[in-house]
Design an enzyme around this catalytic site. Structure first.
Site, PDB file in Angstrom:
ATOM      1  N   ASN A   1     -24.175 -16.778  10.212  1.00 23.10           N
ATOM      2  CA  ASN A   1     -23.117 -16.857   9.190  1.00 23.10           C
ATOM      3  C   ASN A   1     -22.792 -18.273   8.707  1.00 23.10           C
ATOM      4  O   ASN A   1     -22.215 -18.435   7.645  1.00 23.10           O
ATOM      5  CB  ASN A   1     -21.852 -16.136   9.660  1.00 23.10           C
ATOM      6  CG  ASN A   1     -21.207 -16.803  10.848  1.00 23.10           C
ATOM      7  OD1 ASN A   1     -21.899 -17.356  11.715  1.00 23.10           O
ATOM      8  ND2 ASN A   1     -19.904 -16.768  10.911  1.00 23.10           N
TER       9      ASN A   1
ATOM     10  N   GLU B   1     -19.476 -19.954  21.932  1.00 23.14           N
ATOM     11  CA  GLU B   1     -18.463 -19.709  20.891  1.00 23.14           C
ATOM     12  C   GLU B   1     -18.745 -18.328  20.328  1.00 23.14           C
ATOM     13  O   GLU B   1     -19.851 -18.071  19.849  1.00 23.14           O
ATOM     14  CB  GLU B   1     -18.551 -20.763  19.781  1.00 23.14           C
ATOM     15  CG  GLU B   1     -17.938 -22.099  20.145  1.00 23.14           C
ATOM     16  CD  GLU B   1     -16.471 -22.033  20.516  1.00 23.14           C
ATOM     17  OE1 GLU B   1     -15.789 -21.063  20.121  1.00 23.14           O
ATOM     18  OE2 GLU B   1     -16.012 -22.930  21.234  1.00 23.14           O
TER      19      GLU B   1
ATOM     20  N   CYS C   1     -16.140 -16.239  11.962  1.00 22.76           N
ATOM     21  CA  CYS C   1     -15.501 -15.971  13.254  1.00 22.76           C
ATOM     22  C   CYS C   1     -14.014 -16.270  13.178  1.00 22.76           C
ATOM     23  O   CYS C   1     -13.232 -15.725  13.947  1.00 22.76           O
ATOM     24  CB  CYS C   1     -16.159 -16.815  14.341  1.00 22.76           C
ATOM     25  SG  CYS C   1     -16.256 -18.541  13.880  1.00 22.76           S
TER      26      CYS C   1
ATOM     27  N   GLU D   1     -16.379 -27.583  21.037  1.00 22.28           N
ATOM     28  CA  GLU D   1     -17.384 -28.217  20.184  1.00 22.28           C
ATOM     29  C   GLU D   1     -16.669 -29.177  19.227  1.00 22.28           C
ATOM     30  O   GLU D   1     -15.480 -29.081  18.995  1.00 22.28           O
ATOM     31  CB  GLU D   1     -18.119 -27.169  19.357  1.00 22.28           C
ATOM     32  CG  GLU D   1     -18.843 -26.148  20.235  1.00 22.28           C
ATOM     33  CD  GLU D   1     -19.994 -25.467  19.519  1.00 22.28           C
ATOM     34  OE1 GLU D   1     -21.082 -26.059  19.469  1.00 22.28           O
ATOM     35  OE2 GLU D   1     -19.800 -24.357  19.006  1.00 22.28           O
TER      36      GLU D   1
HETATM   37  P1  NAD Z   1     -25.664 -12.476  17.660  1.00 24.18           P
HETATM   38  O1  NAD Z   1     -24.921 -12.539  18.946  1.00 24.18           O
HETATM   39  O2  NAD Z   1     -26.290 -11.205  17.276  1.00 24.18           O
HETATM   40  O3  NAD Z   1     -26.826 -13.567  17.632  1.00 24.18           O
HETATM   41  C1  NAD Z   1     -26.562 -14.945  17.831  1.00 24.18           C
HETATM   42  C2  NAD Z   1     -27.863 -15.634  18.246  1.00 24.18           C
HETATM   43  O4  NAD Z   1     -28.242 -15.169  19.542  1.00 24.18           O
HETATM   44  C3  NAD Z   1     -29.045 -15.338  17.326  1.00 24.18           C
HETATM   45  O5  NAD Z   1     -29.817 -16.503  17.157  1.00 24.18           O
HETATM   46  C4  NAD Z   1     -29.814 -14.293  18.117  1.00 24.18           C
HETATM   47  O6  NAD Z   1     -31.186 -14.243  17.802  1.00 24.18           O
HETATM   48  C5  NAD Z   1     -29.606 -14.786  19.530  1.00 24.18           C
HETATM   49  N1  NAD Z   1     -29.847 -13.779  20.579  1.00 24.18           N
HETATM   50  C6  NAD Z   1     -29.810 -12.428  20.465  1.00 24.18           C
HETATM   51  N2  NAD Z   1     -30.086 -11.856  21.657  1.00 24.18           N
HETATM   52  C7  NAD Z   1     -30.272 -12.865  22.539  1.00 24.18           C
HETATM   53  C8  NAD Z   1     -30.578 -12.919  23.930  1.00 24.18           C
HETATM   54  N3  NAD Z   1     -30.718 -11.804  24.647  1.00 24.18           N
HETATM   55  N4  NAD Z   1     -30.705 -14.120  24.525  1.00 24.18           N
HETATM   56  C9  NAD Z   1     -30.520 -15.262  23.817  1.00 24.18           C
HETATM   57  N5  NAD Z   1     -30.249 -15.274  22.489  1.00 24.18           N
HETATM   58  C10 NAD Z   1     -30.122 -14.092  21.858  1.00 24.18           C
HETATM   59  O7  NAD Z   1     -24.624 -12.970  16.548  1.00 24.18           O
HETATM   60  P2  NAD Z   1     -24.835 -12.996  14.957  1.00 24.18           P
HETATM   61  O8  NAD Z   1     -24.802 -11.587  14.459  1.00 24.18           O
HETATM   62  O9  NAD Z   1     -25.971 -13.867  14.596  1.00 24.18           O
HETATM   63  O10 NAD Z   1     -23.503 -13.781  14.493  1.00 24.18           O
HETATM   64  C11 NAD Z   1     -22.273 -13.148  14.323  1.00 24.18           C
HETATM   65  C12 NAD Z   1     -21.361 -13.400  15.495  1.00 24.18           C
HETATM   66  O11 NAD Z   1     -21.214 -14.814  15.694  1.00 24.18           O
HETATM   67  C13 NAD Z   1     -19.945 -12.893  15.285  1.00 24.18           C
HETATM   68  O12 NAD Z   1     -19.498 -12.257  16.455  1.00 24.18           O
HETATM   69  C14 NAD Z   1     -19.130 -14.155  15.028  1.00 24.18           C
HETATM   70  O13 NAD Z   1     -17.768 -14.063  15.339  1.00 24.18           O
HETATM   71  C15 NAD Z   1     -19.843 -15.128  15.887  1.00 24.18           C
HETATM   72  N6  NAD Z   1     -19.559 -16.502  15.465  1.00 24.18           N
HETATM   73  C16 NAD Z   1     -18.745 -17.266  16.245  1.00 24.18           C
HETATM   74  C17 NAD Z   1     -18.437 -18.567  15.861  1.00 24.18           C
HETATM   75  C18 NAD Z   1     -17.556 -19.433  16.724  1.00 24.18           C
HETATM   76  O14 NAD Z   1     -17.684 -20.651  16.638  1.00 24.18           O
HETATM   77  N7  NAD Z   1     -16.699 -18.866  17.549  1.00 24.18           N
HETATM   78  C19 NAD Z   1     -18.950 -19.075  14.672  1.00 24.18           C
HETATM   79  C20 NAD Z   1     -19.770 -18.260  13.895  1.00 24.18           C
HETATM   80  C21 NAD Z   1     -20.080 -16.973  14.314  1.00 24.18           C
END
Ligand code: NAD
Length: 493
Positions: A149, A249, A283, A461
């Site tokens: 995102n 995060e 997020c 961060e």
């Molecule tokens: P996601 O958890 O599906 O994926 C995040 C990353 O993790 C991707 O690169 C994915 O390929 C990787 N991943 C998936 N399975 C994994 C595994 N088993 N081991 C290691 N890595 C793995 O999240 P998304 O759909 O890409 O992003 C949306 C989410 O991110 C939302 O929940 C949002 O709130 C959160 N987000 C949080 C922040 C913050 O700073 N708090 C900022 C932006 C987004």
């Protein structure tokens, strides 16, 4: 754009296979073909990073400063082109894409300065003749795993401090946004880093991400993404031998409290921006609007009118205010939650349906679900789309209780003209970031970012607080065998 490559040990290398990257505003538009690394390539990247670490960790802070400054300057100089690529790939509007790109450049420039400012401490010892020195050292090889995102800002706020403090990197971007990650990596590689310091491995979480979290060659993982993935990452880091330092995060269910004494225009703008801009895929999005009884009906009416007027269209079209949802899966999830909300007894005031535009894409009308209760799933679970849940509260005290009654704790906001309530909310909100008369989303790059409870795990961060994660502390004790120097006096001559 032709087939892109991964970057391993200073070389651009083909992946095990390629996959297409689609524009969510127009699925006929293929942004490019991107490689998927297999586990063997991830292992090569880790080995290259380990080889590069001894020299890079001792490199001059002036060199590191200059490299990070060059990266930041190039990103900003190319903001329009990179912002356009980001918007085409992810679906946020062009002004949002350009804004995020500038932010990424500013983050690199900020950490260029931080290279020169890393300080330690020197203290007196409790033992005579002993000196104590506390210094910060790089960790080693850091695995960076990022979500889709914020395709350039989140990689920037992990890569910049990791490099600034002398670490080597294996970077795994989200599957949905490889083009932006690739463009950023080209800039980073060109800036003059020795081979192996920065490695890009694109591909699936279950292959690339899992290999990184389990591999003993990686010292620490910084992850941003969803709560379920974050839990898996943390568990793998703890099970690994040696255990890894980990920073997570994750999601949010951020409240925006609107009090009776709020300025209506400010409150509506904060709510619309927080809930719907970037298609609600932040997020820090304001997904719960908690409104006190005296203003509730007027606020809901004004919010509904403003929401209905929002222009939902192709992210690159001038005038578009809300771009498409990122992909079919996310759109289905958003629509499913609207139905769940209705089934739970919430009232759909506007939006919540799929829209058709000139090109095939994942368009959705921003949804407002009113008369909601904080126990409903739409008030407790992260939806991650353009869906706002409106909850009525009798007064400030109840609004604060509802705001804090959540498994998350990333960001929280309040709209009020009362200093008394604003101050009380700042102190008593159980979120990592608190906003007064501002949207819950939208933060500065030089101060810490992060949450509490289920939203975050580990050190913050951004800003100088990033040093907490990207360095390890060493405490050194020195005893001078010869005792303190005693100068000769005239009388003893
Ligand atoms: P996601 O958890 O599906 O994926 C995040 C990353 O993790 C991707 O690169 C994915 O390929 C990787 N991943 C998936 N399975 C994994 C595994 N088993 N081991 C290691 N890595 C793995 O999240 P998304 O759909 O890409 O992003 C949306 C989410 O991110 C939302 O929940 C949002 O709130 C959160 N987000 C949080 C922040 C913050 O700073 N708090 C900022 C932006 C987004």
């Amino acid at each position: 754009m032709g087939a892109a490559k991964n970057h391993i040990g200073g070389e651009w290398v083909e992946g095990a296979r390629n996959v297409p990257d689609l524009n969510p505003s127009n699925t006929n538009d293929v942004v490019g073909e991107f490689p998927q690394a297999d586990a063997a390539q991830v292992e090569q990247a880790i080995a290259a990073a380990r080889d590069a670490f001894p020299a890079w960790s001792r490199s001059s802070i002036q060199d590191r400063h200059d490299i990070l400054k060059r990266i930041g300057d190039e990103i900003i100089a190319r903001k329009d082109e990179l912002g356009r690529l980001l918007s085409r790939e992810e679906g946020k509007t062009l002004p949002e894409g350009i804004g995020e790109t500038v932010r990424a450049g500013q983050i690199f420039q900020f950490f260029a300065g931080e290279c020169l400012r890393l300080a330690g401490e020197k203290l007196a010892s409790t033992r005579p003749g002993v000196e104590v020195e506390v210094t910060r050292e790089p960790l080693g090889v850091i695995g960076l795993i990022t979500p889709w995102n914020f395709p350039i800002a989140i990689p920037a706020w992990k890569i910049a401090p990791a490099l600034a403090y002398g670490n080597c990197i294996v970077f795994k971007p989200a599957e949905l946004v490889p083009a932006t990650a690739h463009a950023l990596s080209e800039i980073i590689v060109r800036a003059g880093l020795p081979p192996g310091v920065f490695n890009l491995v694109m591909g699936r979480g279950s292959v690339v991400g899992e290999t990184m979290t389990r591999h003993p060659g990686i010292t620490a993982i910084s992850f941003t993404g969803s709560v379920p993935t974050g839990r898996r990452v943390a568990a793998a880091c703890v099970e690994a031998d040696p255990m890894k330092k980990v920073q997570l995060e994750m999601g949010g269910k951020n409240p925006l409290v609107v009090l009776d004494d709020a300025d209506m225009k400010t409150a509506v703008e904060c709510a619309v921006n927080g809930a719907f801009f970037s298609t609600g895929q932040r997020c820090t999005a304001s997904s719960r609007l908690i409104v006190t009884a005296g203003i509730h009906d007027r606020f809901l009416e004004a919010l509904t009118e403003r929401t209905k007027a929002l222009v939902v269209d192709d992210a690159l079209k001038p005038g578009t205010q809300i771009g498409p949802v990122v992909d079919e899966n996310q759109l289905e999830q958003d629509l499913r939650y609207v139905q769940i909300g209705k089934d739970e007894g919430a009232r759909l005031v506007t939006g919540g349906e799929r829209l058709n535009r000139e090109t095939p894409g994942f368009y959705m009308a921003p949804a407002i679900l009113a008369d909601a209760d904080n126990r409903m799933r739409i008030a407790r679970e992260e939806i991650f789309g353009p869906v706002a849940t409106v909850i009525r509260a009798t007064d400030y005290d109840e609004a604060l209780d509802i705001a804090n009654d959540t498994p998350f704790g990333l960001s929280a906001g309040i709209c009020t003209t009362s200093l008394k309530y604003a101050s009380h909310f700042r102190r008593n909100s159980e979120a990592g970031m608190v906003m007064v008369n501002l949207p819950t989303a939208g933060v500065d790059y030089h101060v810490p970012f992060g949450g509490r409870k289920g939203s975050s795990y580990g050190p913050r961060e951004q800003g100088r607080y990033a040093a907490e994660f990207y360095t390890t502390v060493k405490t050194a004790y020195t005893f001078d065998m010869n005792g303190p120097y005693v100068p000769r006096t005239r009388s003893s001559e």
